[in-house]
Design an enzyme around this catalytic site. Structure first.
Site, short mmCIF file in Angstrom:
data_model
loop_
_atom_site.label_atom_id
_atom_site.label_comp_id
_atom_site.label_asym_id
_atom_site.label_seq_id
_atom_site.Cartn_x
_atom_site.Cartn_y
_atom_site.Cartn_z
N GLU A 168 1.28 -0.35 -4.96
CA GLU A 168 0.35 0.73 -5.28
C GLU A 168 1.12 2.04 -5.24
O GLU A 168 1.54 2.50 -4.19
CB GLU A 168 -0.78 0.78 -4.25
CG GLU A 168 -1.83 1.81 -4.62
CD GLU A 168 -2.38 2.59 -3.44
OE1 GLU A 168 -3.43 3.22 -3.62
OE2 GLU A 168 -1.77 2.60 -2.37
N ASP A 188 0.81 -1.22 0.00
CA ASP A 188 0.00 0.00 0.00
C ASP A 188 0.84 1.27 0.00
O ASP A 188 1.86 1.36 0.71
CB ASP A 188 -0.83 -0.04 1.30
CG ASP A 188 -1.79 1.12 1.44
OD1 ASP A 188 -2.84 1.09 0.78
OD2 ASP A 188 -1.49 2.05 2.21
#
Ligand code: NOJ
Ligand code: MG
Length: 592
Positions: free
Chosen positions: A306, A235
């Site tokens: 990401e 993330d």
């Protein structure tokens, strides 16, 4: 690696559109694809997948009870959004224990059960990992507030820049703004300092300038690898490093959106908190650890990152190099970021062609059209859901990974969520007048399994987010049982095509014919192949395919069409390729 290791040949076609041609993997021995290159990756948002205990929130036992759905779709890997212990301020992206399961979702036991049930079905498990921040309820944070040894420097602490002359309150160190709006600094009385949080105040940023932090996070990654997980979606990686010394002010972005306020993240450039070189050093260490597991048994442990950086050149740095690989891939958000309402074939061709032209040699593409942070594809452009089938075909059949966000297989739409029902932090922090611009609740509503209470998702009287009211029509069971066409039937056809040598090793030619109204791509392997054609405009179009694409025979068989395709065309029927009619906003796949 398969197709992409070859030279990319660019050819100019009709009009000014650039087309692209990737050759097929050579005979007699095409390079076999790795598991992660060929399997469809399905994103489960655990709160919304299936509730097993009637509390209105999805859980691990719920996911386990729905494994048939993955098998039915031909999904080979699931990425589960965070399931670690969490106070749920950002619905799991605020972790208070990196090596335990959130009780709302289950226990380590239920995790192990799910993990072995997936293994039995040969479905890989990818954890969502959130290294940039912890929850403020993580014991590390408390120990850091108290300046306990090792933990003193675990987070980014800074002195106030002064005091407010009228209130006497300490002023934040500088003008840094959180991604979710408002200052990125929060004061802690006990330590008389501010800490940095690039997301909510309950998500303090870990300080990667402290090597102990990297060690602690690597230990957490190892914990899950030892339990047998197959990889991680990592993330918010560009946020990992910050340069708060000497507390530079972030400049206002000259290209900021006109609606942005000074308290919005989009108002500034993020020169000192975003995509700094240290990020790559940390990620390379994560990758090294994964590779140790890969080398031990030959099964790749993967890392997908990401990174919402502004250009492909910056994004592609996340692949690393052949000598020093970093991510197996950085997520490709181009269909989300660059394809806007009113788009046509040229816009799609630009995205596809630019990716393949710029992607470094030996790397592998990936395609997606939605996730838990973005409007659902069925609502993004128009109420016309033919677009769902078109994007599923692009995502599943272009060369590269396919990532499906739960519900895309049935064309789920954004729900209208009232201010009272809004729970997503950026929505809440924007206030009742602007929450709809920021809230991610609309794309996170529970999955539609059938037309029972709460779509079969939960027996609770109130689900954590309201159900989308169209579930009695839009649900898995109805779409499977209908005698007519449905999105899920199309999805399964696409998925079956992905499991062929034509998809694995075939060439790829893309074109945007008819002045860019249409888009199409063919995949051919040893003379056999398929072609996907999309009409994205509001008019019926006729195309002479062999005139636009190479090596297309005069006759082909209809393999699949978008739901409600016009003119009515039966699957399995034979058609001439030199005079094919495609209704407005429809798509068709021919086999030959
Ligand atoms: C990106 C995640 O996708 C998003 O849902 C989350 O809120 C932020 N990172 C913070 O972890
Ligand atoms: Mg539950």
């Amino acid at each position: 690696m398969a197709v992409t290791k070859f030279l990319i040949l660019l050819a100019l076609t009709v009009g000014c559109t650039l087309a692209i041609k990737l050759p097929q993997n050579p005979e007699p021995n095409p390079e076999p694809l790795k598991w992660w290159q060929q399997e469809i990756i399905y994103q489960v948002y655990p709160r919304s997948h299936q509730d097993s205990d009637g509390d209105g929130v999805g859980d691990l036992a719920g996911i386990q009870s729905r494994l048939d759905h993955f098998t039915d779709l031909g999904v080979g890997a699931v990425w589960i959004s965070p399931i670690y212990k969490s106070p749920m301020k950002d619905f799991g992206y605020d972790i208070s224990n990196f090596t335990d399961i959130e009780p709302q979702f289950g226990t380590l036991e239920s995790f192990k059960n799910l993990s072995s049930a997936l293994k039995e079905r040969n479905i890989k498990l990818i954890m969502d990992f959130v290294p940039n921040h912890s929850s403020n309820e993580h014991p590390w944070f408390n120990m850091s507030i108290n300046r306990e040894e090792i933990y003193d420097d675990f987070y980014v602490w800074k002195d106030p820049s002064g005091v407010n002359s009228s209130t006497g309150e300490p002023l934040p160190p500088n003008n840094w703004i959180s991604v979710f709006g408002g200052s990125a600094w929060t004061y802690v009385e006990a330590r008389e300092q501010f800490y940095l949080h690039q997301f909510t105040p309950e998500q303090p940023d870990l300080n990667y300038e402290n090597p102990e932090v990297t060690k602690a996070i690597l230990a957490a990654i190892k914990f899950w690898l030892d339990l047998g997980v197959d990889g991680f979606r990592v993330d918010a990686v560009p946020h990992l490093f910050d340069k708060p010394r000497p507390l530079w002010t972030q400049p206002v972005d000259p290209n900021r959106p006109p609606t942005a306020l000074p308290s919005d993240w989009a108002y500034y450039q993020h020169l000192y908190t975003y995509n700094l070189p240290g990020v790559f050093e940390v990620l390379a260490k994560f990758r090294e650890l994964l590779d140790i597991y890969t080398w031990a048994d030959g099964i790749e442990r993967v890392m997908f990152v990401e990174a919402g950086v502004p250009t492909l050149d910056l994004l592609f740095e996340y692949y690393g190099t052949k000598e020093k690989p970093i991510a197996h891939f950085p997520f490709n958000f181009e269909f989300i970021n660059r394809v806007k309402s009113g788009f046509n074939g040229t816009n799609i061709a630009d995205v596809v062609d630019e990716w393949f032209t710029k992607m470094p040699e030996g790397m592998w593409a990936n395609w997606l059209v939605g996730n838990h942070d973005n409007n659902r594809v069925a609502s993004r452009f128009s109420p016309d859901t033919g677009i769902v089938d078109a994007f599923n075909a692009l995502v599943l059949l272009l060369p590269g990974n396919a990532v499906t966000y739960y519900g895309e297989e049935i064309g789920m739409k954004n729900a209208n969520i009232s201010w009272e029902d809004t729970v997503d932090p950026p929505g809440c922090s924007a206030g009742p007048d602007r929450y709809q611009q920021f809230s991610r609740d609309p794309e996170r509503t529970p999955m539609h399994w059938n037309d029972d209470k709460n779509a079969g998702f939960s027996t609770a009287n109130k689900t954590w987010l309201p159900m989308h009211p169209d579930y009695p029509e839009v649900n898995v069971e109805a779409q499977i049982n209908t005698t007519g066409a449905s999105h899920i039937k199309v999805y399964k056809q696409l998925s079956a095509l992905r499991a062929t040598d034509v998809w694995r090793y075939g060439s790829m030619e893309s074109q945007a014919p008819d002045g860019g109204a249409l888009f199409g791509f063919s995949r051919i392997y040893n003379g056999k192949g398929f072609i996907c054609l999309f009409n994205f405009v509001d008019e019926v179009k006729t195309i002479n395919i062999p005139q636009e694409f190479e090596d297309i025979p005069q006759n082909a068989t209809v393999y699949s069409t978008s739901v409600g395709f016009e003119p009515e065309t039966a699957i399995g029927s034979s058609v001439r390729t030199d005079n094919l009619v495609i209704g407005a906003r429809h798509s068709i796949i021919l086999e030959f």
